[in-house]
Design a protein around this motif. Structure first.
Motif, PDB file in Angstrom:
ATOM      1  N   GLN A   7       7.256  -5.063   2.844  1.00  0.00           N
ATOM      2  CA  GLN A   7       7.448  -6.121   1.850  1.00  0.00           C
ATOM      3  C   GLN A   7       6.170  -6.940   1.693  1.00  0.00           C
ATOM      4  OE1 GLN A   7      10.856  -8.200   3.376  1.00  0.00           O
ATOM      5  NE2 GLN A   7      12.303  -6.907   2.268  1.00  0.00           N
ATOM      6  N   GLY A   8       5.479  -7.189   2.785  1.00  0.00           N
ATOM      7  CA  GLY A   8       4.210  -7.907   2.733  1.00  0.00           C
ATOM      8  C   GLY A   8       3.151  -7.128   1.982  1.00  0.00           C
ATOM      9  N   LEU A   9       3.104  -5.821   2.223  1.00  0.00           N
ATOM     10  CA  LEU A   9       2.148  -4.985   1.488  1.00  0.00           C
ATOM     11  C   LEU A   9       2.445  -5.007  -0.009  1.00  0.00           C
ATOM     12  CD1 LEU A   9       1.721  -1.789   3.716  1.00  0.00           C
ATOM     13  CD2 LEU A   9       0.042  -3.564   3.266  1.00  0.00           C
ATOM     14  N   ALA A  10       3.719  -4.903  -0.353  1.00  0.00           N
ATOM     15  CA  ALA A  10       4.096  -4.916  -1.770  1.00  0.00           C
ATOM     16  C   ALA A  10       3.688  -6.231  -2.419  1.00  0.00           C
ATOM     17  CB  ALA A  10       5.598  -4.685  -1.918  1.00  0.00           C
ATOM     18  N   LEU A  11       3.868  -7.325  -1.715  1.00  0.00           N
ATOM     19  CA  LEU A  11       3.492  -8.632  -2.244  1.00  0.00           C
ATOM     20  C   LEU A  11       1.980  -8.725  -2.467  1.00  0.00           C
ATOM     21  CD1 LEU A  11       4.536 -11.446  -2.992  1.00  0.00           C
ATOM     22  CD2 LEU A  11       4.122 -12.118  -0.626  1.00  0.00           C
ATOM     23  N   ARG A  12       1.198  -8.252  -1.496  1.00  0.00           N
ATOM     24  CA  ARG A  12      -0.259  -8.285  -1.639  1.00  0.00           C
ATOM     25  C   ARG A  12      -0.748  -7.397  -2.776  1.00  0.00           C
ATOM     26  NH1 ARG A  12      -2.312  -7.040   4.161  1.00  0.00           N
ATOM     27  NH2 ARG A  12      -0.158  -7.051   4.775  1.00  0.00           N
ATOM     28  N   VAL A  13      -0.126  -6.225  -2.926  1.00  0.00           N
ATOM     29  CA  VAL A  13      -0.524  -5.308  -3.993  1.00  0.00           C
ATOM     30  C   VAL A  13      -0.187  -5.908  -5.351  1.00  0.00           C
ATOM     31  CG1 VAL A  13      -0.012  -3.048  -5.009  1.00  0.00           C
ATOM     32  CG2 VAL A  13      -0.427  -3.235  -2.568  1.00  0.00           C
ATOM     33  N   ARG A  14       0.974  -6.567  -5.461  1.00  0.00           N
ATOM     34  CA  ARG A  14       1.324  -7.221  -6.731  1.00  0.00           C
ATOM     35  C   ARG A  14       0.351  -8.355  -7.054  1.00  0.00           C
ATOM     36  NH1 ARG A  14       6.706  -6.026  -5.115  1.00  0.00           N
ATOM     37  NH2 ARG A  14       7.590  -4.579  -6.597  1.00  0.00           N
ATOM     38  N   ASP A  15      -0.094  -9.061  -6.027  1.00  0.00           N
ATOM     39  CA  ASP A  15      -1.068 -10.132  -6.240  1.00  0.00           C
ATOM     40  C   ASP A  15      -2.382  -9.560  -6.785  1.00  0.00           C
ATOM     41  OD1 ASP A  15      -2.008 -12.850  -6.077  1.00  0.00           O
ATOM     42  OD2 ASP A  15      -3.129 -12.256  -4.274  1.00  0.00           O
ATOM     43  N   ASP A  30       2.967   0.562  -9.392  1.00  0.00           N
ATOM     44  CA  ASP A  30       3.663   1.757  -8.903  1.00  0.00           C
ATOM     45  C   ASP A  30       3.604   1.830  -7.380  1.00  0.00           C
ATOM     46  OD1 ASP A  30       4.357   2.569 -11.450  1.00  0.00           O
ATOM     47  OD2 ASP A  30       2.698   4.009 -11.630  1.00  0.00           O
ATOM     48  N   LEU A  31       2.457   1.493  -6.836  1.00  0.00           N
ATOM     49  CA  LEU A  31       2.302   1.480  -5.386  1.00  0.00           C
ATOM     50  C   LEU A  31       3.221   0.432  -4.755  1.00  0.00           C
ATOM     51  CD1 LEU A  31       0.797   2.474  -2.855  1.00  0.00           C
ATOM     52  CD2 LEU A  31      -0.955   0.757  -3.353  1.00  0.00           C
ATOM     53  N   ALA A  32       3.310  -0.732  -5.375  1.00  0.00           N
ATOM     54  CA  ALA A  32       4.184  -1.783  -4.860  1.00  0.00           C
ATOM     55  C   ALA A  32       5.642  -1.335  -4.870  1.00  0.00           C
ATOM     56  CB  ALA A  32       4.016  -3.057  -5.682  1.00  0.00           C
ATOM     57  N   LYS A  33       6.044  -0.593  -5.889  1.00  0.00           N
ATOM     58  CA  LYS A  33       7.420  -0.069  -5.933  1.00  0.00           C
ATOM     59  C   LYS A  33       7.683   0.879  -4.765  1.00  0.00           C
ATOM     60  CE  LYS A  33       8.063  -0.212 -10.921  1.00  0.00           C
ATOM     61  NZ  LYS A  33       8.232   0.605 -12.128  1.00  0.00           N
ATOM     62  N   ARG A  34       6.678   1.699  -4.447  1.00  0.00           N
ATOM     63  CA  ARG A  34       6.842   2.625  -3.316  1.00  0.00           C
ATOM     64  C   ARG A  34       6.947   1.862  -1.998  1.00  0.00           C
ATOM     65  NH1 ARG A  34       2.184   6.597  -3.875  1.00  0.00           N
ATOM     66  NH2 ARG A  34       1.553   5.447  -5.703  1.00  0.00           N
ATOM     67  N   TYR A  35       6.154   0.804  -1.855  1.00  0.00           N
ATOM     68  CA  TYR A  35       6.253  -0.013  -0.647  1.00  0.00           C
ATOM     69  C   TYR A  35       7.613  -0.699  -0.569  1.00  0.00           C
ATOM     70  CZ  TYR A  35       1.280   0.486   0.458  1.00  0.00           C
ATOM     71  OH  TYR A  35       0.051   0.975   0.806  1.00  0.00           O
ATOM     72  N   ASP A  36       8.126  -1.155  -1.716  1.00  0.00           N
ATOM     73  CA  ASP A  36       9.455  -1.771  -1.730  1.00  0.00           C
ATOM     74  C   ASP A  36      10.516  -0.775  -1.279  1.00  0.00           C
ATOM     75  OD1 ASP A  36       8.798  -4.365  -2.489  1.00  0.00           O
ATOM     76  OD2 ASP A  36       8.897  -3.895  -4.628  1.00  0.00           O
ATOM     77  N   ALA A  37      10.402   0.457  -1.742  1.00  0.00           N
ATOM     78  CA  ALA A  37      11.381   1.482  -1.364  1.00  0.00           C
ATOM     79  C   ALA A  37      11.321   1.772   0.132  1.00  0.00           C
ATOM     80  CB  ALA A  37      11.140   2.753  -2.171  1.00  0.00           C
ATOM     81  N   LYS A  38      10.107   1.781   0.694  1.00  0.00           N
ATOM     82  CA  LYS A  38       9.980   2.020   2.139  1.00  0.00           C
ATOM     83  C   LYS A  38      10.528   0.851   2.942  1.00  0.00           C
ATOM     84  CE  LYS A  38       6.065   5.150   2.520  1.00  0.00           C
ATOM     85  NZ  LYS A  38       4.779   5.351   3.175  1.00  0.00           N
ATOM     86  N   GLY A  39      10.393  -0.347   2.429  1.00  0.00           N
ATOM     87  CA  GLY A  39      10.834  -1.526   3.145  1.00  0.00           C
ATOM     88  C   GLY A  39      12.291  -1.861   2.944  1.00  0.00           C
TER      89      GLY A  39
END
Length: 70
Positions: A7-15, A30-39
């Motif tokens: 979730q932290g990675l997704a937040l940083r990537v969205r930023d 797209d990368l943030a969506k993948r991180y969300d799915a993993k989290g």
């Protein structure tokens, strides 16, 4: 703990996506969506993981496998 990590990675990537050009922004989102799915703990299932590929090489035979002289 792993959930918070992704979730932290997704937040940083969205930023970063907020400050990127349109092409890079789309890829980062797209990368943030993948991180969300993993989290996401509800998306965890054994079926989502890919199985290991089958080995294409035959098993090695030992040169010491037969009767030998000592």
């Amino acid at each position: 703990m792993e959930q918070k990590f992704y979730q932290g990675l997704a937040l940083r990537v969205r930023d970063m996506a907020d400050r990127a050009d349109p092409f890079t922004r789309r890829r980062l989102l797209d990368l943030a969506k993948r991180y969300d799915a993993k989290g996401d703990p509800s998306s965890r299932s054994g079926a989502s993981e890919r199985p290991l590929p089958q080995s294409r090489t035959p098993p090695l035979t030992s040169i010491f496998s037969g009767p030998g002289e000592a």
